[in-house]
Design an enzyme around this catalytic site. Structure first.
Site, PDB file in Angstrom:
ATOM      1  N   THR A  40       0.843  -1.191   0.000  1.00 50.03           N
ATOM      2  CA  THR A  40       0.000   0.000   0.000  1.00 50.03           C
ATOM      3  C   THR A  40       0.883   1.247   0.000  1.00 50.03           C
ATOM      4  OG1 THR A  40      -1.719  -1.160   1.240  1.00 50.03           O
ATOM      5  CG2 THR A  40      -1.815   1.243   1.214  1.00 50.03           C
ATOM      6  N   GLN A  41       0.741   2.050  -1.022  1.00 47.12           N
ATOM      7  CA  GLN A  41       1.554   3.247  -1.136  1.00 47.12           C
ATOM      8  C   GLN A  41       0.800   4.507  -0.723  1.00 47.12           C
ATOM      9  OE1 GLN A  41       4.919   3.125  -2.164  1.00 47.12           O
ATOM     10  NE2 GLN A  41       4.516   0.954  -1.838  1.00 47.12           N
TER      11      GLN A  41
END
Length: 252
Positions: A40-41
């Site tokens: 997850t960025q």
């Protein structure tokens, strides 16, 4: 193309193909052609500030019910406070799906504790320490849980209140806040909060903090819940709106 380079490419491609023919397969989707693993960025559906403080009977926590999709006020009935066990309440800002994952971990923890049937229950301090390790562990994997958590509880006649950040930073205090609330509401708390204040005083102070956050934070709505944890257990109110004033004028 250099022959050695072409042979290396062919060997890499052959990893995902059966030697006897047939359909290609991938044992690890993050290996080879698929590229490295992706974590997850950026958070997608998020909640904003959570405010909490101590008062004479326990602790009180408040937040709104908005789930923002980027800058869009998309979901307006999301509950961001949950009880954990008999003595503890969790409030979260940040990514809502990560909050659900954290609650799943805590449900497994409390279920295991219940199955031991030894007369001992998880205390607020123990849950707080557990969450600090979870958040720091995920940070060390470069796959953090995008949340700031408020942990409040009441056990053996003592109130507990602390906060845990997305990289494992943590502290305890008589009042805490996440998000913009740390900048907008805590100055009010520093001025007016004291541990022996009544429930009515605590509620009024929390509502003042919520009102300021609503005025100043674009990712907030006028729909709030207030929860409390006392010796009798935890309760979470139904959503309600605050009385606001927008008729202020700037005088020269």
């Amino acid at each position: 193309m250099h022959p050695e380079y072409g042979r290396a490419i062919q060997e890499l491609n052959n990893v995902n193909y059966p030697k006897a023919g047939g359909q290609p397969f991938v044992v690890d989707a993050g290996h080879g052609v698929g590229g490295p693993h992706q974590h997850t960025q950026y958070p997608y559906v998020t909640g904003t500030s959570v405010l909490a403080l101590k008062y004479k009977d326990g602790i009180m926590v408040a937040c709104d019910t908005l789930g923002s999709y980027g800058s869009t006020k998309r979901y307006k009935s999301m509950e961001r406070m949950k009880p954990v066990g008999k003595f503890t309440l969790i409030g979260a800002s940040g990514e809502y799906s990560d909050f659900h994952y954290i609650m799943k971990l805590l449900d497994e923890l409390t279920t295991d504790d219940y199955c031991h049937d030894d007369g001992q229950n998880l205390t607020p301090t123990e849950i707080y320490n557990y969450l600090t390790r979870v958040m720091y562990n995920r940070r060390n994997k470069f796959d953090p849980l995008w949340n700031s958590l408020v942990v409040g509880g009441f056990h053996n006649g003592e109130s507990f209140l602390g906060t845990v950040g997305m990289v494992g930073t943590c502290y305890t205090d008589s009042h805490v806040a996440t998000g913009f609330g740390a900048h907008l509401a805590r100055p009010l708390f520093r001025e007016k909060q004291y541990d022996d204040m009544s429930e009515d005083e605590a509620r009024a102070l929390l509502e003042d903090g919520l009102r300021v956050c609503y005025y100043r934070d674009k990712n907030s709505i006028n729909k709030f819940q207030i929860a409390k944890v006392t010796a009798e257990g935890s309760t979470i109110s139904e959503p309600y709106a605050l009385i606001t004033e927008w008729g202020y004028e700037v005088t020269p």
